[in-house]
Scaffold this active site. Structure first.
Site, short mmCIF file in Angstrom:
data_model
loop_
_atom_site.label_atom_id
_atom_site.label_comp_id
_atom_site.label_asym_id
_atom_site.label_seq_id
_atom_site.Cartn_x
_atom_site.Cartn_y
_atom_site.Cartn_z
N GLU A 116 1.03 -1.22 -0.03
CA GLU A 116 -0.26 0.02 -0.03
C GLU A 116 0.82 1.32 0.19
O GLU A 116 0.51 2.15 0.32
CB GLU A 116 -0.99 -0.16 1.33
CG GLU A 116 -1.97 -1.35 1.28
CD GLU A 116 -3.01 -1.33 0.12
OE1 GLU A 116 -2.86 -0.47 -0.79
OE2 GLU A 116 -3.52 -2.40 0.29
N HIS A 139 -2.93 2.36 8.40
CA HIS A 139 -4.01 1.53 7.80
C HIS A 139 -4.37 0.45 8.67
O HIS A 139 -3.22 -0.44 8.97
CB HIS A 139 -3.65 1.16 6.37
CG HIS A 139 -4.42 -0.10 5.78
ND1 HIS A 139 -5.77 0.22 5.82
CD2 HIS A 139 -4.25 -1.03 4.96
CE1 HIS A 139 -6.50 -0.89 5.15
NE2 HIS A 139 -5.42 -1.64 4.70
N HIS A 141 -7.44 -2.93 9.71
CA HIS A 141 -8.73 -3.76 9.52
C HIS A 141 -9.67 -3.76 10.80
O HIS A 141 -9.96 -4.91 11.36
CB HIS A 141 -8.38 -5.01 9.04
CG HIS A 141 -7.56 -4.84 7.67
ND1 HIS A 141 -6.96 -6.22 7.30
CD2 HIS A 141 -6.96 -4.16 6.72
CE1 HIS A 141 -6.13 -5.94 6.23
NE2 HIS A 141 -6.31 -4.69 5.75
N GLU A 169 -18.22 11.68 21.89
CA GLU A 169 -16.75 12.32 21.70
C GLU A 169 -16.52 12.38 20.24
O GLU A 169 -15.63 13.31 19.98
CB GLU A 169 -15.79 11.51 22.05
CG GLU A 169 -15.75 10.36 21.66
CD GLU A 169 -14.53 9.17 22.25
OE1 GLU A 169 -14.81 7.84 22.25
OE2 GLU A 169 -13.48 9.55 22.43
N HIS A 210 -12.96 -3.29 3.48
CA HIS A 210 -11.46 -3.71 3.69
C HIS A 210 -10.92 -3.07 4.98
O HIS A 210 -10.28 -3.82 5.79
CB HIS A 210 -10.85 -2.85 2.39
CG HIS A 210 -9.06 -3.19 2.42
ND1 HIS A 210 -8.44 -3.65 1.44
CD2 HIS A 210 -8.58 -3.16 3.50
CE1 HIS A 210 -7.40 -3.80 1.79
NE2 HIS A 210 -7.06 -3.55 3.12
P1 13P Z 1 1.09 -5.44 3.28
O1 13P Z 1 1.31 -6.76 3.86
O2 13P Z 1 1.57 -5.39 1.77
O3 13P Z 1 1.11 -4.13 4.02
O4 13P Z 1 -0.44 -5.32 2.90
C1 13P Z 1 -1.47 -5.45 3.89
C2 13P Z 1 -2.86 -5.06 3.73
O5 13P Z 1 -3.51 -4.82 4.70
C3 13P Z 1 -3.42 -4.71 2.32
O6 13P Z 1 -4.32 -3.71 2.25
ZN ZN Z 2 -5.59 -3.69 4.22
#
Ligand code: 13P
Ligand code: ZN
Length: 270
Positions: A116, A139, A141, A169, A210
């Protein structure tokens, strides 16, 4: 030269990734972080004239040329960062108009930065254009934010409005709201460009079905933003499908934002 493993940036990265893993936001290799570092921060720990490898990026970002980033590696597990920073992390300097990254430290098994990287670098450029103090793109999940994606419309206004209603909040922590992208193929320049476009307006961007991208002046700030979005999404999911007896109403959200003196998206309220 000081030992880089004792540097504040590696220590903080190890602590943050461990916490993110334990919170369930970063299973396996899920998620990635990049941190903009000043040359003055890295120079006590690295010979910045010694380039270990050059790695093509596949995109251009002229405004980032010469900038240093600490970044997680592709395929690397957040769970392992604290125990194995030299393999799971790297420090790169952007060169050649963004087309190349010069590896100065890390990725010791021959690996490279996250897949990413385009979304991270384009987001850094976008955030820096509106906030010169921005340093971090994160980033992950997070479970409830993802669950909410499956049962809630994916547009900036309604997603933000719902999150604001879930925790008092929220409107204070992210008064500008949250940007939302539809599901897209990850790891591409296209999702990078779309994320960066949203990042000019928002510090938090949901990647539909995602995960979440958050920006901040520090790892702490980006982490706090993920935490707050995720907490609100958790309340939403825990109450979804149940009769709503009480809610925080729009005049109350307005009063809250005004009382805290934040500049909020008034057009996101009814
Ligand atoms: P990477 O292992 O390349 O960082 O990818 C993980 C991910 O969350 C892809 O969106
Ligand atoms: Zn991801």
């Amino acid at each position: 030269m000081n030992d880089i493993l004792n540097s504040p940036f590696i220590s903080e990265m190890a602590e943050i990734t461990s916490n993110m893993y334990r919170l369930g936001w970063n299973e396996r290799n899920g998620g990635n972080i990049s941190v903009l570092l000043g040359e003055d921060e890295v120079a006590p720990y690295l010979d910045v004239t010694r380039v270990l490898r050059t790695i093509p990026t596949g995109f251009e970002a002229p405004e980032l040329t010469g900038k240093y980033f600490l970044v997680t590696g592709t395929g690397k597990y957040f769970r392992r960062v604290a125990a194995d920073p030299e393999n799971t992390l790297g420090i790169v300097r952007v060169a050649d108009g963004g087309r190349t990254a010069e590896l100065l430290w890390g990725f010791s098994d021959g690996g490279k930065f996250t897949s990413e990287f385009p979304a991270h670098m384009m987001s850094h450029a976008a955030r820096l254009s509106v906030d010169s103090d921005n340093r971090v793109i994160m980033h992950c999940h997070p479970t409830y934010t993802l669950a909410m994606n499956y049962i809630h419309p994916l547009d900036d206004r309604s997603f933000t409005h719902t999150l604001w209603q879930m925790c008092t909040e929220c409107i204070v922590v992210f008064p500008e709201g949250v940007g939302v992208l539809p599901w897209m193929v990850c790891g591409t320049n296209e999702i990078g460009l779309a994320t960066a476009e949203k990042m000019k307006e928002y510090r938090a961007v949901v990647w539909g079905m995602h995960g979440l991208y958050c920006a901040g002046k520090s790892m702490e700030e980006a982490f706090g933003l993920v935490e707050t979005v995720e907490k609100a999404a958790q309340i939403f999911v825990l109450t979804a499908g149940k009769p709503r007896v009480n809610t925080i109403r729009d005049p109350e959200l307005r009063a809250l934002a005004e009382s805290f003196g934040v500049s909020y998206r008034a057009d996101f309220l009814d």
